[in-house]
Write a protein that holds these residues in place. Structure first.
Motif, PDB file in Angstrom:
ATOM      1  N   VAL A  25      70.440  85.729  50.155  1.00 47.11           N
ATOM      2  CA  VAL A  25      70.009  86.433  48.958  1.00 47.11           C
ATOM      3  C   VAL A  25      68.499  86.289  48.830  1.00 47.11           C
ATOM      4  O   VAL A  25      67.978  85.172  48.901  1.00 47.11           O
ATOM      5  N   THR A  26      67.826  87.395  48.670  1.00 44.87           N
ATOM      6  CA  THR A  26      66.375  87.376  48.481  1.00 44.87           C
ATOM      7  C   THR A  26      66.041  87.636  47.017  1.00 44.87           C
ATOM      8  O   THR A  26      66.457  88.646  46.447  1.00 44.87           O
ATOM      9  N   LEU A  27      65.315  86.713  46.426  1.00 42.53           N
ATOM     10  CA  LEU A  27      64.904  86.824  45.031  1.00 42.53           C
ATOM     11  C   LEU A  27      63.460  87.323  44.957  1.00 42.53           C
ATOM     12  O   LEU A  27      62.582  86.761  45.618  1.00 42.53           O
ATOM     13  N   ASN A  28      63.224  88.343  44.181  1.00 49.17           N
ATOM     14  CA  ASN A  28      61.862  88.810  43.937  1.00 49.17           C
ATOM     15  C   ASN A  28      61.306  88.105  42.704  1.00 49.17           C
ATOM     16  O   ASN A  28      61.869  88.208  41.616  1.00 49.17           O
ATOM     17  N   PHE A  29      60.213  87.406  42.884  1.00 47.27           N
ATOM     18  CA  PHE A  29      59.609  86.571  41.845  1.00 47.27           C
ATOM     19  C   PHE A  29      58.161  87.008  41.653  1.00 47.27           C
ATOM     20  O   PHE A  29      57.351  86.931  42.577  1.00 47.27           O
ATOM     21  N   ILE A  30      57.816  87.493  40.459  1.00 46.53           N
ATOM     22  CA  ILE A  30      56.443  87.910  40.196  1.00 46.53           C
ATOM     23  C   ILE A  30      55.731  86.876  39.325  1.00 46.53           C
ATOM     24  O   ILE A  30      56.245  86.450  38.295  1.00 46.53           O
ATOM     25  N   GLU A  31      54.561  86.442  39.782  1.00 52.64           N
ATOM     26  CA  GLU A  31      53.715  85.552  38.986  1.00 52.64           C
ATOM     27  C   GLU A  31      52.637  86.398  38.311  1.00 52.64           C
ATOM     28  O   GLU A  31      52.254  87.466  38.808  1.00 52.64           O
ATOM     29  N   VAL A  32      52.114  85.906  37.179  1.00 49.36           N
ATOM     30  CA  VAL A  32      51.058  86.644  36.489  1.00 49.36           C
ATOM     31  C   VAL A  32      49.774  85.829  36.329  1.00 49.36           C
ATOM     32  O   VAL A  32      48.705  86.398  36.118  1.00 49.36           O
ATOM     33  N   LEU A  42      52.681  77.359  44.488  1.00 52.09           N
ATOM     34  CA  LEU A  42      53.977  78.028  44.332  1.00 52.09           C
ATOM     35  C   LEU A  42      54.635  78.266  45.690  1.00 52.09           C
ATOM     36  O   LEU A  42      55.848  78.080  45.836  1.00 52.09           O
ATOM     37  N   LYS A  43      53.864  78.660  46.668  1.00 52.30           N
ATOM     38  CA  LYS A  43      54.429  78.901  48.001  1.00 52.30           C
ATOM     39  C   LYS A  43      54.957  77.607  48.610  1.00 52.30           C
ATOM     40  O   LYS A  43      55.997  77.613  49.290  1.00 52.30           O
ATOM     41  N   ASP A  44      54.261  76.502  48.372  1.00 54.22           N
ATOM     42  CA  ASP A  44      54.748  75.203  48.873  1.00 54.22           C
ATOM     43  C   ASP A  44      56.074  74.838  48.198  1.00 54.22           C
ATOM     44  O   ASP A  44      57.003  74.345  48.861  1.00 54.22           O
ATOM     45  N   ILE A  45      56.169  75.060  46.888  1.00 53.11           N
ATOM     46  CA  ILE A  45      57.396  74.755  46.151  1.00 53.11           C
ATOM     47  C   ILE A  45      58.526  75.656  46.627  1.00 53.11           C
ATOM     48  O   ILE A  45      59.670  75.205  46.810  1.00 53.11           O
ATOM     49  N   ILE A  46      58.220  76.917  46.861  1.00 51.66           N
ATOM     50  CA  ILE A  46      59.229  77.861  47.351  1.00 51.66           C
ATOM     51  C   ILE A  46      59.742  77.423  48.717  1.00 51.66           C
ATOM     52  O   ILE A  46      60.951  77.468  48.988  1.00 51.66           O
ATOM     53  N   ALA A  47      58.833  76.981  49.583  1.00 45.94           N
ATOM     54  CA  ALA A  47      59.248  76.525  50.921  1.00 45.94           C
ATOM     55  C   ALA A  47      60.184  75.321  50.817  1.00 45.94           C
ATOM     56  O   ALA A  47      61.202  75.245  51.538  1.00 45.94           O
ATOM     57  N   VAL A  58      62.939  83.389  48.602  1.00 49.25           N
ATOM     58  CA  VAL A  58      62.156  83.806  47.430  1.00 49.25           C
ATOM     59  C   VAL A  58      60.942  84.592  47.893  1.00 49.25           C
ATOM     60  O   VAL A  58      60.107  84.074  48.645  1.00 49.25           O
ATOM     61  N   ASN A  59      60.866  85.832  47.458  1.00 50.66           N
ATOM     62  CA  ASN A  59      59.738  86.698  47.777  1.00 50.66           C
ATOM     63  C   ASN A  59      58.764  86.667  46.609  1.00 50.66           C
ATOM     64  O   ASN A  59      59.037  87.216  45.542  1.00 50.66           O
ATOM     65  N   LEU A  60      57.638  85.986  46.793  1.00 49.86           N
ATOM     66  CA  LEU A  60      56.653  85.838  45.724  1.00 49.86           C
ATOM     67  C   LEU A  60      55.725  87.049  45.683  1.00 49.86           C
ATOM     68  O   LEU A  60      55.084  87.388  46.681  1.00 49.86           O
ATOM     69  N   ILE A  61      55.653  87.678  44.526  1.00 54.64           N
ATOM     70  CA  ILE A  61      54.764  88.822  44.312  1.00 54.64           C
ATOM     71  C   ILE A  61      53.577  88.329  43.498  1.00 54.64           C
ATOM     72  O   ILE A  61      53.746  87.810  42.387  1.00 54.64           O
TER      73      ILE A  61
END
Length: 418
Positions: A25-32, A42-47, A58-61
């Motif tokens: 499952v790929t989650l799209n996650f947008i940061e502002v 955030l990328k380190d936490i996602i990894a 998790v796909n970070l936008i």
């Protein structure tokens, strides 16, 4: 033949099972709150999350900071594929009104770490309709950043504890011929949070549920005490800041502080990591916000949180990620590397990083409610989205001498009139 069919059937079932088991499952996650340093964290936490949750990616936008809120709003309003959205204190109301955020109360009720969420975290989560539509990630509370090395070179051996002391010291050390000024002024982009901080400190009866009203329900701007505070604010601008500070935003403030042009800066704790990297902690400190003539300072608590779009097809998995990044350990990691204040009481109790050094200033303010009162902006008001532009327009005109203070506060009062 029957045996061949049997083994073929077994193989087919096995392959289907493997496929189902390995489906990701790929989650799209947008940061502002996009910035290079924060995005890296955030990328380190996602990894780390993906390593322990092999079925979820998790796909970070990460839109540019200036466009991020608009991008998130567009994606939500057009129901684009999105599973986790970073929500700011001033965008949560519109998202809830548009029915774009999931009610997280059922999830939080079964979350063990919810027990250590701070009072302010629980309050922030339930900003709208007393219902948790987000889990806050951190808090922004103002502190006074001080270039101790520059003050020492200037022969200053004390730190201001009152607003009057701060303003007078900033004026005293200002010398335009040496490009030396006292205060890192904020002229645009949410500048009202700085003028409000000074003006409200002259009043003893601000309503903590609405920083723009006194406890008797009156809008505070035209109160004689507030007028005195705003006159002092203009004196600070006129005599202790560069003239182009009328257009300064966050970056200009920080650059002036780091370069030594302005040794005093009022900012949030997320500035700590940035100043550490650009300057080094041996050159500065953070102290509690000076109190006003009332003996008080009213502090707002800006925040950002994570929510789940109401139309997401992967709500269960999205909650798994929110639960992970909001745990005391991971939230502390995020706050340490990014700079703001964590959401769990256990972090303040168990991690000396947040109870010593520059962070002790925020700990002091949090633990002295007789002087430091946390007050909310009227985020639920339909007038809130347009307020920043209205305030800045009249404040800049007032500071530049184009309109009177009386006309300025009259316009602000009219805006917030019922």
């Amino acid at each position: 033949m029957k045996k061949a069919r049997f083994f073929l059937l077994i193989l087919l079932v096995f392959l289907v099972g493997i496929t189902a088991f390995s489906k990701v499952v790929t989650l799209n996650f947008i940061e502002v709150l996009t910035s290079p340093g924060r995005t890296k964290v955030l990328k380190d936490i996602i990894a780390d999350f993906e390593a322990t949750h092999p079925g979820i990616k998790v796909n970070l936008i990460s839109p540019p900071y200036e466009q991020a809120d608009q991008k998130a709003t567009l994606m939500l309003n057009t129901r684009q594929p999105l599973d986790i959205v970073e929500v700011r204190d001033y965008t949560i109301k519109q998202y809830v009104n548009n029915r774009r955020l999931e009610n997280l109360e059922p999830y939080i009720a079964n979350w063990a770490d919810a027990k250590t969420l701070s009072v302010v975290a629980n309050k922030a989560a339930r900003t709208v309709n007393d219902t948790a539509y987000i889990v806050p990630q951190f808090f922004f509370i103002k502190g006074l950043f001080v270039r101790t090395d520059i003050l020492k070179n200037l022969g200053v051996n004390y730190i201001p504890k009152t607003m009057s002391e701060l303003v007078e010291l900033c004026i005293a050390i200002t010398d335009p011929s040496k490009n030396q000024y006292g205060f890192g002024f904020r002229g645009k982009s949410w500048e009202f949070k700085f003028s409000d901080l000074i003006a409200t400190s002259f009043l003893s009866d601000i309503d903590p549920t609405n920083i723009y009203k006194t406890k008797d329900g009156k809008i505070y701007f035209s109160d004689p005490r507030a007028i005195e505070g705003l006159r002092m604010y203009k004196r600070l601008f006129d005599k202790a800041t560069p003239k182009d500070a009328i257009n300064w935003g966050f970056n200009e403030q920080v650059n002036a502080f780091v370069s030594g042009i302005t040794p005093f800066l009022i900012q949030d704790p997320d500035t700590v990591a940035l100043v550490d990297n650009m300057l080094g902690r041996e050159h500065y400190t953070v102290v509690p916000i000076p109190v006003g003539p009332s003996g008080k300072a009213y502090l707002d608590y800006g925040f950002t949180g994570l929510g789940i779009p109401s139309y997401s097809k992967h709500k269960k998995e999205a909650w798994e990620f929110i639960k992970y990044i909001s745990s005391p350990e991971v939230n502390a990691k995020l706050c340490k590397e990014y700079g703001p204040l964590p959401i769990h009481t256990s972090t303040f109790e168990n991690d000396p990083y947040f109870s010593t050094g520059v962070y002790s200033a925020w700990g002091y303010m949090i633990n002295h409610p007789e002087k430091y009162i946390f007050a909310s902006y009227p985020l639920n008001s339909p007038k809130w989205p347009g307020w920043a532009e209205v305030h800045q327009q009249y404040m800049q005109s007032f500071l530049l001498g184009k309109i009177s203070l009386e006309e300025t506060v009259e316009k602000w009062t009219e805006y917030w009139a019922e």
